[in-house]
Design a protein around this motif. Structure first.
Motif, PDB file in Angstrom:
ATOM      1  N   TYR A   6       0.830  -1.210   0.000  1.00  0.00           N
ATOM      2  CA  TYR A   6       0.000   0.000   0.000  1.00  0.00           C
ATOM      3  C   TYR A   6       0.865   1.262   0.000  1.00  0.00           C
ATOM      4  O   TYR A   6       0.596   2.215  -0.758  1.00  0.00           O
ATOM      5  N   TYR A  10       0.417   3.822  -3.019  1.00  0.00           N
ATOM      6  CA  TYR A  10      -0.399   5.007  -2.734  1.00  0.00           C
ATOM      7  C   TYR A  10       0.123   6.286  -3.403  1.00  0.00           C
ATOM      8  O   TYR A  10      -0.664   7.036  -3.997  1.00  0.00           O
ATOM      9  N   LEU A  13      -0.882   6.248  -7.015  1.00  0.00           N
ATOM     10  CA  LEU A  13      -2.323   6.481  -7.165  1.00  0.00           C
ATOM     11  C   LEU A  13      -2.655   7.954  -6.959  1.00  0.00           C
ATOM     12  O   LEU A  13      -3.488   8.525  -7.681  1.00  0.00           O
ATOM     13  N   ILE A  16      -1.689   9.971 -10.037  1.00  0.00           N
ATOM     14  CA  ILE A  16      -2.659   9.731 -11.118  1.00  0.00           C
ATOM     15  C   ILE A  16      -3.958  10.486 -10.845  1.00  0.00           C
ATOM     16  O   ILE A  16      -4.567  11.055 -11.759  1.00  0.00           O
ATOM     17  N   SER A  17      -4.359  10.545  -9.595  1.00  0.00           N
ATOM     18  CA  SER A  17      -5.644  11.164  -9.247  1.00  0.00           C
ATOM     19  C   SER A  17      -5.681  12.668  -9.494  1.00  0.00           C
ATOM     20  O   SER A  17      -6.763  13.249  -9.599  1.00  0.00           O
ATOM     21  N   LEU A  78      -8.498   3.915 -14.578  1.00  0.00           N
ATOM     22  CA  LEU A  78      -7.870   5.191 -14.233  1.00  0.00           C
ATOM     23  C   LEU A  78      -8.902   6.202 -13.740  1.00  0.00           C
ATOM     24  O   LEU A  78      -8.602   7.038 -12.879  1.00  0.00           O
ATOM     25  N   ILE A  81      -9.356   5.612 -10.108  1.00  0.00           N
ATOM     26  CA  ILE A  81      -8.292   6.251  -9.322  1.00  0.00           C
ATOM     27  C   ILE A  81      -8.516   7.759  -9.272  1.00  0.00           C
ATOM     28  O   ILE A  81      -8.319   8.403  -8.226  1.00  0.00           O
ATOM     29  N   LYS A  82      -8.938   8.329 -10.386  1.00  0.00           N
ATOM     30  CA  LYS A  82      -9.198   9.768 -10.466  1.00  0.00           C
ATOM     31  C   LYS A  82     -10.248  10.206  -9.443  1.00  0.00           C
ATOM     32  O   LYS A  82     -10.250  11.364  -9.000  1.00  0.00           O
ATOM     33  N   MET A  84     -10.312   9.701  -6.462  1.00  0.00           N
ATOM     34  CA  MET A  84      -9.656  10.155  -5.237  1.00  0.00           C
ATOM     35  C   MET A  84      -9.583  11.674  -5.182  1.00  0.00           C
ATOM     36  O   MET A  84      -9.701  12.276  -4.108  1.00  0.00           O
ATOM     37  N   PHE A 149      -5.994  -0.970   1.224  1.00  0.00           N
ATOM     38  CA  PHE A 149      -6.691  -0.533   0.017  1.00  0.00           C
ATOM     39  C   PHE A 149      -8.203  -0.525   0.240  1.00  0.00           C
ATOM     40  O   PHE A 149      -8.902   0.337  -0.296  1.00  0.00           O
TER      41      PHE A 149
END
Length: 299
Positions: A6, A10, A13, A16-17, A78, A81-82, A84, A149
């Motif tokens: 994690y 993290y 992620l 990407i967010s 994706l 993830i976005k 977030m 997660f």
């Protein structure tokens, strides 16, 4: 080990967010190349599923759908993830409920609501609905094995007032809400493959005999809920439109398995309109030849 994985993942992620959508989809194209052409992730399963479900199409036509479905799968991963970092304003622009008044009219009837949907288009962004309703919203799900997660997913969903309800705890919570007169919305994605048991319900899905989940129907009848279907369309990359369709407002008058069958017909119609947005990587038809009614007894 779970915590280490994690902690490594993290930051990636998180980066990407916060990417602009334009960059996000460039990244998605890059991921698609590796997932489809390099690793061939579950390509055999996808091809078998498409051949079973869409036998009327040529191999060339199914190949086009196959590639589009992988591209969409990468987009959706994706986009998840976005979530977030996405704002309420942005997600409202990208995931539109075109007839929310249909849902709200059911809230006025004063009964809890079972919302049935499928793994199609953007089932992740359905959570934005919870910021627009009066009822408490719960999404039944199977918890992620990595608890870190799993907690992250719960935290993301809480931004939109959504509660994730583990399947094994669903009956207890729904029963508790029912007896306390807490009106709620329960979301079920019931198009996946259940464990086969002697009492499993079998029916046709995409004209193939398969075992199906009946939990949404069972619980809606037990607790007298109204039942609706959420049909989602992908308008273009990153933009979706959802429409509510009433399945039943008098569930106890519907014959056993009638609600489940009506739901499956709606999922089939959704798939046939644009099959490239269905979740073909799941081995949905793996039990198609295992119906106990048709198995020959061992000698």
């Amino acid at each position: 080990m779970q915590r280490l994985i994690y902690l490594i993942a993290y930051p990636i992620l998180l980066i990407i967010s916060i990417l602009p959508f334009r960059i996000l989809y460039i990244l998605s194209d890059f991921v698609f190349f590796f997932v489809y052409y390099v690793f061939g992730y579950r390509k055999k399963v996808v091809r078998e599923n498409l051949a079973l479900a869409l036998p009327h199409l040529s191999a060339k036509e199914r190949l086009v759908i196959e590639k589009k479905s992988y591209s969409h799968l990468c987009d959706m991963f994706l986009e998840m993830i976005k979530t977030m970092g996405i704002s309420n304003k942005e997600i409202d622009k990208r995931f539109v409920f075109k007839n929310l008044e249909v849902y709200k009219s059911l809230e006025k009837e004063g009964k809890s609501i079972a919302l049935m949907c499928s793994h199609y288009a953007s089932y992740e962004w359905v959570i934005s609905m919870n910021s627009k309703i009066e009822y408490e919203g719960y999404a039944l799900y199977k918890p992620i094995q990595n608890k870190y997660f799993d907690n992250l997913v719960r935290k993301i969903r809480s931004k939109f007032k959504a509660h994730l309800l583990p399947i094994d705890k669903s009956i207890l919570l729904i029963d508790n809400n029912f007896h306390k007169n807490i009106k709620s919305l329960y979301g079920f994605a019931s198009d996946q493959s259940p464990i086969v048991r002697l009492n499993t319900y079998w029916t046709k899905f995409m004209d193939i005999e398969v075992p199906v989940y009946v939990g949404a129907e069972m619980l809606s009848k037990k607790f007298d809920m109204n039942v609706i279907f959420l049909k989602v369309k992908k308008l273009k990359r990153g933009f979706y439109e959802a429409e509510f369709e009433i399945i039943s407002t008098n569930v106890k008058e519907v014959p056993n398995f009638g609600i489940t069958d009506m739901y499956l017909r709606k999922v089939e119609d959704q798939i046939m309109e644009a099959p490239e947005y269905y979740f073909w990587t799941h081995n949905r038809w793996k039990h198609k030849d295992r119906n106990p009614k048709f198995l020959k007894p061992k000698k």
